[in-house]
Design a protein around this motif. Structure first.
Motif, PDB file in Angstrom:
ATOM      1  N   ASP A  48       0.833  -1.214   0.000  1.00 35.16           N
ATOM      2  CA  ASP A  48       0.000   0.000   0.000  1.00 35.16           C
ATOM      3  C   ASP A  48       0.866   1.262   0.000  1.00 35.16           C
ATOM      4  OD1 ASP A  48      -2.067  -1.766   0.060  1.00 35.16           O
ATOM      5  OD2 ASP A  48      -2.597  -1.443   2.166  1.00 35.16           O
ATOM      6  N   ASP A  49       1.963   1.243   0.780  1.00 34.24           N
ATOM      7  CA  ASP A  49       2.829   2.427   0.881  1.00 34.24           C
ATOM      8  C   ASP A  49       3.659   2.656  -0.375  1.00 34.24           C
ATOM      9  OD1 ASP A  49       1.862   2.613   3.422  1.00 34.24           O
ATOM     10  OD2 ASP A  49       3.729   2.038   4.441  1.00 34.24           O
ATOM     11  N   CYS A  50       4.141   1.566  -0.998  1.00 33.01           N
ATOM     12  CA  CYS A  50       5.165   1.707  -2.049  1.00 33.01           C
ATOM     13  C   CYS A  50       4.674   1.311  -3.440  1.00 33.01           C
ATOM     14  CB  CYS A  50       6.383   0.850  -1.715  1.00 33.01           C
ATOM     15  SG  CYS A  50       7.175   1.318  -0.185  1.00 33.01           S
ATOM     16  N   ALA A  51       3.495   0.694  -3.553  1.00 33.59           N
ATOM     17  CA  ALA A  51       3.045   0.209  -4.867  1.00 33.59           C
ATOM     18  C   ALA A  51       1.559   0.508  -5.086  1.00 33.59           C
ATOM     19  CB  ALA A  51       3.321  -1.286  -4.987  1.00 33.59           C
ATOM     20  N   SER A  52       1.091   1.618  -4.540  1.00 32.22           N
ATOM     21  CA  SER A  52      -0.311   2.070  -4.665  1.00 32.22           C
ATOM     22  C   SER A  52      -1.323   0.937  -4.455  1.00 32.22           C
ATOM     23  CB  SER A  52      -0.584   2.727  -6.029  1.00 32.22           C
ATOM     24  OG  SER A  52       0.593   3.125  -6.660  1.00 32.22           O
ATOM     25  N   GLY A  53      -1.009   0.031  -3.535  1.00 31.74           N
ATOM     26  CA  GLY A  53      -1.964  -1.030  -3.210  1.00 31.74           C
ATOM     27  C   GLY A  53      -2.073  -2.115  -4.267  1.00 31.74           C
ATOM     28  N   SER A  54      -1.171  -2.137  -5.263  1.00 34.53           N
ATOM     29  CA  SER A  54      -1.290  -3.119  -6.360  1.00 34.53           C
ATOM     30  C   SER A  54      -0.189  -4.170  -6.285  1.00 34.53           C
ATOM     31  CB  SER A  54      -1.225  -2.383  -7.706  1.00 34.53           C
ATOM     32  OG  SER A  54      -0.703  -3.227  -8.709  1.00 34.53           O
ATOM     33  N   TRP A  55      -0.579  -5.439  -6.284  1.00 35.91           N
ATOM     34  CA  TRP A  55       0.427  -6.513  -6.296  1.00 35.91           C
ATOM     35  C   TRP A  55       1.202  -6.513  -7.604  1.00 35.91           C
ATOM     36  CZ3 TRP A  55       2.114  -8.023  -1.995  1.00 35.91           C
ATOM     37  CH2 TRP A  55       1.288  -8.365  -0.899  1.00 35.91           C
ATOM     38  N   ASP A  56       0.540  -6.145  -8.706  1.00 32.46           N
ATOM     39  CA  ASP A  56       1.246  -6.096 -10.001  1.00 32.46           C
ATOM     40  C   ASP A  56       2.393  -5.098  -9.946  1.00 32.46           C
ATOM     41  OD1 ASP A  56      -0.297  -8.035 -11.102  1.00 32.46           O
ATOM     42  OD2 ASP A  56      -1.674  -6.667 -12.148  1.00 32.46           O
ATOM     43  N   GLU A  57       2.119  -3.917  -9.403  1.00 30.22           N
ATOM     44  CA  GLU A  57       3.178  -2.907  -9.275  1.00 30.22           C
ATOM     45  C   GLU A  57       4.262  -3.367  -8.302  1.00 30.22           C
ATOM     46  OE1 GLU A  57       2.430   1.262  -8.796  1.00 30.22           O
ATOM     47  OE2 GLU A  57       0.540   1.159  -9.912  1.00 30.22           O
ATOM     48  N   PHE A  58       3.833  -4.020  -7.258  1.00 27.85           N
ATOM     49  CA  PHE A  58       4.760  -4.568  -6.262  1.00 27.85           C
ATOM     50  C   PHE A  58       5.728  -5.539  -6.953  1.00 27.85           C
ATOM     51  CE2 PHE A  58       5.991  -7.576  -2.930  1.00 27.85           C
ATOM     52  CZ  PHE A  58       6.090  -6.825  -1.764  1.00 27.85           C
ATOM     53  N   SER A  59       5.157  -6.454  -7.769  1.00 30.09           N
ATOM     54  CA  SER A  59       5.972  -7.455  -8.479  1.00 30.09           C
ATOM     55  C   SER A  59       6.929  -6.805  -9.468  1.00 30.09           C
ATOM     56  CB  SER A  59       5.075  -8.452  -9.226  1.00 30.09           C
ATOM     57  OG  SER A  59       4.269  -9.140  -8.300  1.00 30.09           O
ATOM     58  N   LYS A  60       6.442  -5.787 -10.195  1.00 35.34           N
ATOM     59  CA  LYS A  60       7.306  -5.071 -11.155  1.00 35.34           C
ATOM     60  C   LYS A  60       8.485  -4.437 -10.428  1.00 35.34           C
ATOM     61  CE  LYS A  60       4.052  -3.766 -14.811  1.00 35.34           C
ATOM     62  NZ  LYS A  60       2.834  -2.967 -14.631  1.00 35.34           N
ATOM     63  N   ALA A  61       8.202  -3.779  -9.302  1.00 38.32           N
ATOM     64  CA  ALA A  61       9.266  -3.127  -8.530  1.00 38.32           C
ATOM     65  C   ALA A  61      10.285  -4.163  -8.048  1.00 38.32           C
ATOM     66  CB  ALA A  61       8.670  -2.396  -7.335  1.00 38.32           C
ATOM     67  N   LEU A  62       9.776  -5.322  -7.639  1.00 35.03           N
ATOM     68  CA  LEU A  62      10.657  -6.386  -7.147  1.00 35.03           C
ATOM     69  C   LEU A  62      11.567  -6.874  -8.279  1.00 35.03           C
ATOM     70  CD1 LEU A  62      11.268  -8.108  -4.628  1.00 35.03           C
ATOM     71  CD2 LEU A  62       9.533  -9.721  -5.379  1.00 35.03           C
ATOM     72  N   SER A  63      10.993  -7.052  -9.485  1.00 31.70           N
ATOM     73  CA  SER A  63      11.780  -7.535 -10.628  1.00 31.70           C
ATOM     74  C   SER A  63      12.782  -6.496 -11.121  1.00 31.70           C
ATOM     75  CB  SER A  63      10.866  -7.905 -11.806  1.00 31.70           C
ATOM     76  OG  SER A  63       9.754  -8.614 -11.340  1.00 31.70           O
ATOM     77  N   SER A  64      12.516  -5.230 -10.824  1.00 30.90           N
ATOM     78  CA  SER A  64      13.401  -4.176 -11.356  1.00 30.90           C
ATOM     79  C   SER A  64      14.682  -4.034 -10.525  1.00 30.90           C
ATOM     80  CB  SER A  64      12.662  -2.832 -11.376  1.00 30.90           C
ATOM     81  OG  SER A  64      12.581  -2.325 -10.050  1.00 30.90           O
ATOM     82  N   THR A  65      14.757  -4.743  -9.404  1.00 29.34           N
ATOM     83  CA  THR A  65      15.950  -4.653  -8.548  1.00 29.34           C
ATOM     84  C   THR A  65      16.713  -5.970  -8.610  1.00 29.34           C
ATOM     85  OG1 THR A  65      14.484  -5.265  -6.735  1.00 29.34           O
ATOM     86  CG2 THR A  65      15.063  -2.941  -6.909  1.00 29.34           C
ATOM     87  N   VAL A  66      18.004  -5.922  -8.252  1.00 31.07           N
ATOM     88  CA  VAL A  66      18.816  -7.133  -8.367  1.00 31.07           C
ATOM     89  C   VAL A  66      18.791  -7.924  -7.065  1.00 31.07           C
ATOM     90  CG1 VAL A  66      20.367  -6.145 -10.099  1.00 31.07           C
ATOM     91  CG2 VAL A  66      20.926  -5.901  -7.661  1.00 31.07           C
ATOM     92  N   ALA A  67      18.997  -9.229  -7.182  1.00 35.78           N
ATOM     93  CA  ALA A  67      19.104 -10.081  -5.990  1.00 35.78           C
ATOM     94  C   ALA A  67      20.243  -9.557  -5.123  1.00 35.78           C
ATOM     95  CB  ALA A  67      19.371 -11.527  -6.406  1.00 35.78           C
ATOM     96  N   GLY A  68      19.999  -9.495  -3.822  1.00 35.86           N
ATOM     97  CA  GLY A  68      21.004  -8.938  -2.923  1.00 35.86           C
ATOM     98  C   GLY A  68      20.797  -7.457  -2.690  1.00 35.86           C
ATOM     99  N   ASN A  69      19.967  -6.820  -3.551  1.00 32.83           N
ATOM    100  CA  ASN A  69      19.517  -5.436  -3.320  1.00 32.83           C
ATOM    101  C   ASN A  69      20.687  -4.459  -3.110  1.00 32.83           C
ATOM    102  OD1 ASN A  69      17.305  -3.760  -3.222  1.00 32.83           O
ATOM    103  ND2 ASN A  69      16.830  -4.119  -1.057  1.00 32.83           N
ATOM    104  N   ASN A  70      21.837  -4.751  -3.821  1.00 27.76           N
ATOM    105  CA  ASN A  70      23.035  -3.906  -3.697  1.00 27.76           C
ATOM    106  C   ASN A  70      23.448  -3.698  -2.240  1.00 27.76           C
ATOM    107  OD1 ASN A  70      23.323  -3.458  -6.522  1.00 27.76           O
ATOM    108  ND2 ASN A  70      21.600  -2.015  -6.419  1.00 27.76           N
ATOM    109  N   GLY A  71      23.196  -4.705  -1.420  1.00 24.39           N
ATOM    110  CA  GLY A  71      23.641  -4.618  -0.030  1.00 24.39           C
ATOM    111  C   GLY A  71      22.668  -3.914   0.908  1.00 24.39           C
TER     112      GLY A  71
END
Length: 408
Positions: free
Chosen positions: A329-352
């Motif tokens: 709700d705070d970071c992806a306007s309440g949408s799981w689709d947006e949540f998933s897109k944001a997750l895929s746009s970052t790399v594993a390990g999240n740059n530390g």
């Protein structure tokens, strides 16, 4: 209360449920429970459970379900709830009239009318007394698979005994919710099974017998009130004549020991050695089949319901989906689709970048608040949205892995 019937090919041929709040409004529960004024004590009316059983069987009967074909039945009950049978109740259970619904025959059978359940956290003083009596939290975990937990049955019994010794004295048998439900079908007191019994702080999980030091620390004469524990896949006996007369069950229908909801999940998911299951619910649960457990101060070791020689490890995290939904709700306007897109746009390990997210006091570890760290291990006050989303997911899963490794 849910029922499911399957045929020999494991095909579902019938399912139904009774919703406590909606279908049994006379008990005035919310979510099937009473939350008492101290906000710590949480109970359920035991007669509501009996009435729900009457109701679901009547529903099956009126839908034309053929009870005579049922070869065997078993069940799962919420772990850590307990039921207190009053002296003499065994006779009512054995000789219930098939003319009456069961709740009418049993209405005077319980010395405690509202059963303590898994949400109860009113036994802090009993927990510390139990740990002290056996030589500390880690020692208790080494005996029973878990340190003292407020919802665990031994501590609930200790509270009833200390607050109301007369009620305890009038109790001839104490059941778990699972063995209570089995007792209703058996027409006799069903034994507690090893797996559900492992969630009581009372069972020696290695020898699979009651621990005398734990029993003595909780209440006098407790072993007699609990009966002998049995393997979770034991056949307990044939169904009570009540059900043959009232619903047309075959007298040969077998009752197999009931167990707790968590062990039942391990069995139902058909987990084998080396498998790990993670349930992403309101709270997250992780469970695994384990050969050589190392009981710790966090998490639980239970006897394995499928194979009595092995174990299952269980970890529970309160900040599960509730936390994920808040960050969505705070970071992806309440949408799981947006949540998933944001997750895929970052790399594993999240740059530390790493975060720990606990809206409410966590069980494992005991911590609260939101804690963010950058790649230099410095605490920071916020992350960009997509970094926040990955930090949440990675943090939750790494915590599960680290705590599972600690349990063996």
């Amino acid at each position: 209360l849910k029922v499911i019937a399957i045929d020999e090919q494991l095909r579902v041929i019938y399912e139904d449920n009774v919703h406590f709040d909606k279908d049994l409004p006379e008990f005035k529960t919310q979510g099937g429970v009473y939350i008492h004024s101290d906000r710590l004590t949480v109970t359920s009316p035991v007669l509501m459970w009996v009435k729900a059983l009457d109701m679901i069987l009547e529903k099956m009967k009126s839908s034309g379900f053929n009870f005579s074909q049922v070869k065997a039945l078993s069940g799962a009950g919420q772990q850590h709830g307990s039921v207190y049978w009053k002296k003499g109740s065994i006779e009512n259970l054995k000789n219930a009239s098939s003319e009456l619904p069961l709740h009418q025959s049993l209405k005077a059978c319980f010395s405690v009318s509202n059963s303590p359940i898994w949400m109860d956290s009113s036994t802090a003083s009993q927990c510390s007394a139990l740990e002290k009596a056996v030589g500390g939290a880690q020692h208790l975990a080494s005996i029973t698979g878990s340190r003292a937990y407020e919802r665990f049955t031994g501590n609930q019994i200790a509270k009833i005994y200390s607050q109301n010794p007369e009620v305890y004295r009038q109790t001839e048998r104490i059941s778990l919710v699972s063995s209570f439900a089995a007792s209703l079908f058996l027409g006799a007191y069903a034994p507690i099974d090893y797996s559900d019994g492992s969630g009581m702080n009372l069972l020696q999980i290695w020898e699979r017998v009651w621990s005398v030091s734990c029993l003595d620390a909780c209440a006098p004469g407790l072993e007699e009130k609990l009966g002998c524990p049995v393997p979770s896949h034991s056949v307990l006996g044939p169904i009570s004549p009540y059900y043959s007369q009232r619903y047309g069950f075959s007298p040969d229908c077998k009752i197999v020991a009931f167990t707790g909801d968590n062990p039942a999940s391990l069995a139902g998911m058909r987990l084998q050695e080396g498998d790990i299951a993670i349930s992403l619910g309101t709270s997250d649960t992780l469970f695994l089949w384990i050969q050589e457990p190392t009981p710790a101060l966090e998490g639980h070791i239970l006897c394995n319901p499928v194979d009595s020689q092995t174990y299952m490890a269980l970890l529970c995290f309160k900040n599960g989906s509730l936390m994920r939904e808040r960050i969505r709700d705070d970071c992806a306007s309440g949408s799981w689709d947006e949540f998933s897109k944001a997750l895929s746009s970052t790399v594993a390990g999240n740059n530390g970048n790493l975060g720990f997210y606990f809206d409410v006091m966590e069980i494992t570890p005991e911590a609260v608040g939101i804690h963010r760290f950058n790649k230099d291990n410095q605490k920071v006050s916020d992350f960009p949205k997509e970094v926040e989303i990955r930090a949440l997911i990675e943090g939750q899963f790494m915590a599960k892995r680290i705590h599972a490794e600690k349990l063996g």
